[in-house]
Write an enzyme that holds these catalytic residues in place. Structure first.
Site, mmCIF file in Angstrom:
data_model
loop_
_atom_site.group_PDB
_atom_site.id
_atom_site.type_symbol
_atom_site.label_atom_id
_atom_site.label_comp_id
_atom_site.label_asym_id
_atom_site.label_seq_id
_atom_site.Cartn_x
_atom_site.Cartn_y
_atom_site.Cartn_z
ATOM 1 N N THR A 161 0.999 -0.894 0.111
ATOM 2 C CA THR A 161 -0.370 0.110 -0.257
ATOM 3 C C THR A 161 0.568 1.325 -0.165
ATOM 4 O O THR A 161 1.822 1.413 -0.499
ATOM 5 C CB THR A 161 -0.391 0.126 0.895
ATOM 6 O OG1 THR A 161 -1.953 1.204 1.143
ATOM 7 C CG2 THR A 161 -0.185 0.152 2.483
ATOM 8 N N ASN A 162 0.318 2.658 0.288
ATOM 9 C CA ASN A 162 0.913 3.464 0.492
ATOM 10 C C ASN A 162 1.027 4.424 1.947
ATOM 11 O O ASN A 162 -0.327 4.244 2.237
ATOM 12 C CB ASN A 162 0.523 4.541 -1.263
ATOM 13 C CG ASN A 162 -0.607 4.421 -1.656
ATOM 14 O OD1 ASN A 162 -1.197 5.293 -0.800
ATOM 15 N ND2 ASN A 162 -1.099 3.978 -2.264
ATOM 16 N N ARG A 163 1.334 5.446 1.756
ATOM 17 C CA ARG A 163 0.933 6.465 2.713
ATOM 18 C C ARG A 163 -1.124 7.660 2.279
ATOM 19 O O ARG A 163 -0.862 8.736 3.130
ATOM 20 C CB ARG A 163 1.766 7.814 2.680
ATOM 21 C CG ARG A 163 3.020 7.115 3.720
ATOM 22 C CD ARG A 163 4.434 7.731 3.780
ATOM 23 N NE ARG A 163 6.083 6.810 3.966
ATOM 24 C CZ ARG A 163 6.148 6.209 5.099
ATOM 25 N NH1 ARG A 163 4.444 6.286 5.753
ATOM 26 N NH2 ARG A 163 7.012 6.228 5.097
ATOM 27 N N SER A 164 -1.433 7.622 1.226
ATOM 28 C CA SER A 164 -2.377 8.351 0.890
ATOM 29 C C SER A 164 -3.381 8.083 2.322
ATOM 30 O O SER A 164 -3.490 6.970 2.443
ATOM 31 C CB SER A 164 -2.720 7.723 -0.407
ATOM 32 O OG SER A 164 -4.409 8.556 -0.468
ATOM 33 N N ALA A 203 -4.411 7.400 -4.677
ATOM 34 C CA ALA A 203 -2.957 6.597 -5.051
ATOM 35 C C ALA A 203 -2.816 5.462 -5.273
ATOM 36 O O ALA A 203 -3.618 4.599 -4.645
ATOM 37 C CB ALA A 203 -1.969 7.238 -3.882
#
Ligand code: C5P
Length: 401
Positions: free
Chosen positions: A211-214, A278
């Site tokens: 995943t990502n930091r969004s 994102a």
């Protein structure tokens, strides 16, 4: 400041329920949002919370009686009713709902209700058995039939010690409904807008994800702002942490493929797609159905590229992208604008203070397909959402002409 509330006259009716203390918070949120809040209390409400509590927050006179010599109602009994952009009754007791449904006018609040042409929102609060009572339900149905909007009640712990339906809806939820009602007929009325939000999660096994930091805050703010401007909104959200914004349609998704499917469906006949999500560029070629074990050595994963949703979706008249960059902001954003064939892109430098993932503020530049660049200062994500939507609306109008 909440743009749709700025300068609006909100009449807040408060009636005799223990939930009165939550109405103080609602009055505060409305005032902080920029509304001019006139509180009208029933006599019983003043037994729970002093009028001074509301007056101290709204900096305006609080009306408690039809015959109060200091009240504007004594000069002209319909003054508040005429001035109101919306009448909100929170908490609304069974007694007040009954009076409203029958057109009784024996106190300042119900007289204001009877005399106003403004939209009316009520947030019932009472014991669970009272809420289920047939006469009370009939009164609520009659009010709905008269065009009154009803928010809640929620289920949960009640003042009586029982658990059931009857708790007043949370002040932040009532606030969102007020925003939605005040926004009806706004500049995006009649438009269907699809917004995506959050970081997708691609499973590696039943436990791990890529995943990502969004956080999803920008996308949720865009959906709320579009709703506040009168649009009918579908929010496709991958955010795990944010609540569903009230008064709009939300589709929760996890992976890029789920997001693509939800967006393709929502975009049929839509006027605009705003991709604030994102989206993970890659996913595991094959997610393991069992938890991957340590091997004592390196682990190789084969990743395959996800589809580019924004570049390929068909349907929306206007397509808006986001470019979160850590260097060469405008160059990178512009090449995405061109390669994905977008109408507009919102570029933000995630290395800047007060900008990017997780923050409540953002500093962005808006680039349009005809070469305009609007550099914006740091502002709240809600304010930025309004700027983006204003720009998008201009493009939509030009394209639909
Ligand atoms: O190509 P890049 O990911 O940097 O482009 C960012 C924009 O494209 C964002 O608006 C994002 O939501 C969208 N996007 C997409 N599908 C992907 C990757 C990004 O729609 N697979």
């Amino acid at each position: 400041m909440i743009p749709v509330l700025k300068g609006k006259n909100v009449v807040l009716g408060v009636t005799g329920s223990i939930a009165c203390y939550k109405a103080v918070d609602l009055a505060s949120k409305l005032t902080q949002g920029g509304a001019l809040v006139d509180v009208v209390m029933s006599e019983d409400a003043t037994r729970f919370v002093a009028p001074l509590a509301f007056g101290s927050i709204t900096h305006r006179a609080v009306t408690t009686s039809l015959f109060d010599p200091d009240s504007e109602l004594s000069v002209e009994h319909v003054a508040l009713a005429d001035r109101a952009d919306i009448l909100v009754v929170a908490p609304a007791t069974a007694n007040t709902l009954a009076k409203m449904s029958l057109g009784l006018t024996d106190n300042a609040l119900v007289a204001t209700y009877a005399a106003t042409a403004a939209p009316v929102l009520v947030a019932p609060a009472m014991d669970g058995h009272m809420w289920e009572n047939a006469a009370i339900q009939e009164n609520v149905s009659r009010l709905k039939h008269h065009g009154v909007r009803v928010v809640g009640p929620d289920s949960g712990y009640l003042a009586s010690g029982k658990v059931g339906a009857g708790r007043m809806a949370a002040p932040e939820v009532i606030l969102d409904y007020v925003r939605a009602v005040l926004g009806q007929g706004g500049p995006l009325a009649g438009s269907r807008i699809v917004v995506s939000a959050g970081g997708t999660r691609e499973p590696l096994d039943p436990v791990r994800v890529i995943t990502n930091r969004s956080s999803g805050k920008m996308g949720h703010a865009l959906a709320e702002a579009a709703r506040d401007m009168g649009a009918s909104v579908t929010l496709v959200s991958a955010s795990e942490t944010l609540d569903a914004p009230p008064a709009l349609e939300i589709v929760r998704v996890e992976t890029a493929i789920e997001m693509r499917d939800a967006i393709e469906e929502a975009c049929q006949g839509a006027d605009a797609l705003i991709m604030a999500a994102a989206v993970s560029d890659y996913r595991a070629a094959e997610a393991s159905s069992h938890k991957l074990k340590k091997t004592g050595g390196p682990l190789s994963l084969t990743l395959v590229q996800n589809p580019d949703i924004l570049a390929s979706v068909e349907g929306p008249t206007v397509r808006v992208g986001f470019a979160a960059e850590s260097r060469d902001l405008l160059e990178n954003a512009n090449s995405k604008l061109v390669s994905k064939g977008l109408d507009m892109i919102v570029a933000n430098d995630i290395t800047e203070l007060g900008s990017g993932f997780g923050a409540d503020t953002n500093k962005a530049a808006i680039l349009t397909a005809d070469g305009e660049i609007h550099q914006l200062p740091v502002m709240s994500k809600l304010e930025l959402a309004h700027r983006v939507l204003e720009q998008m609306s201009n493009i939509l109008i030009a394209k639909e002409e």
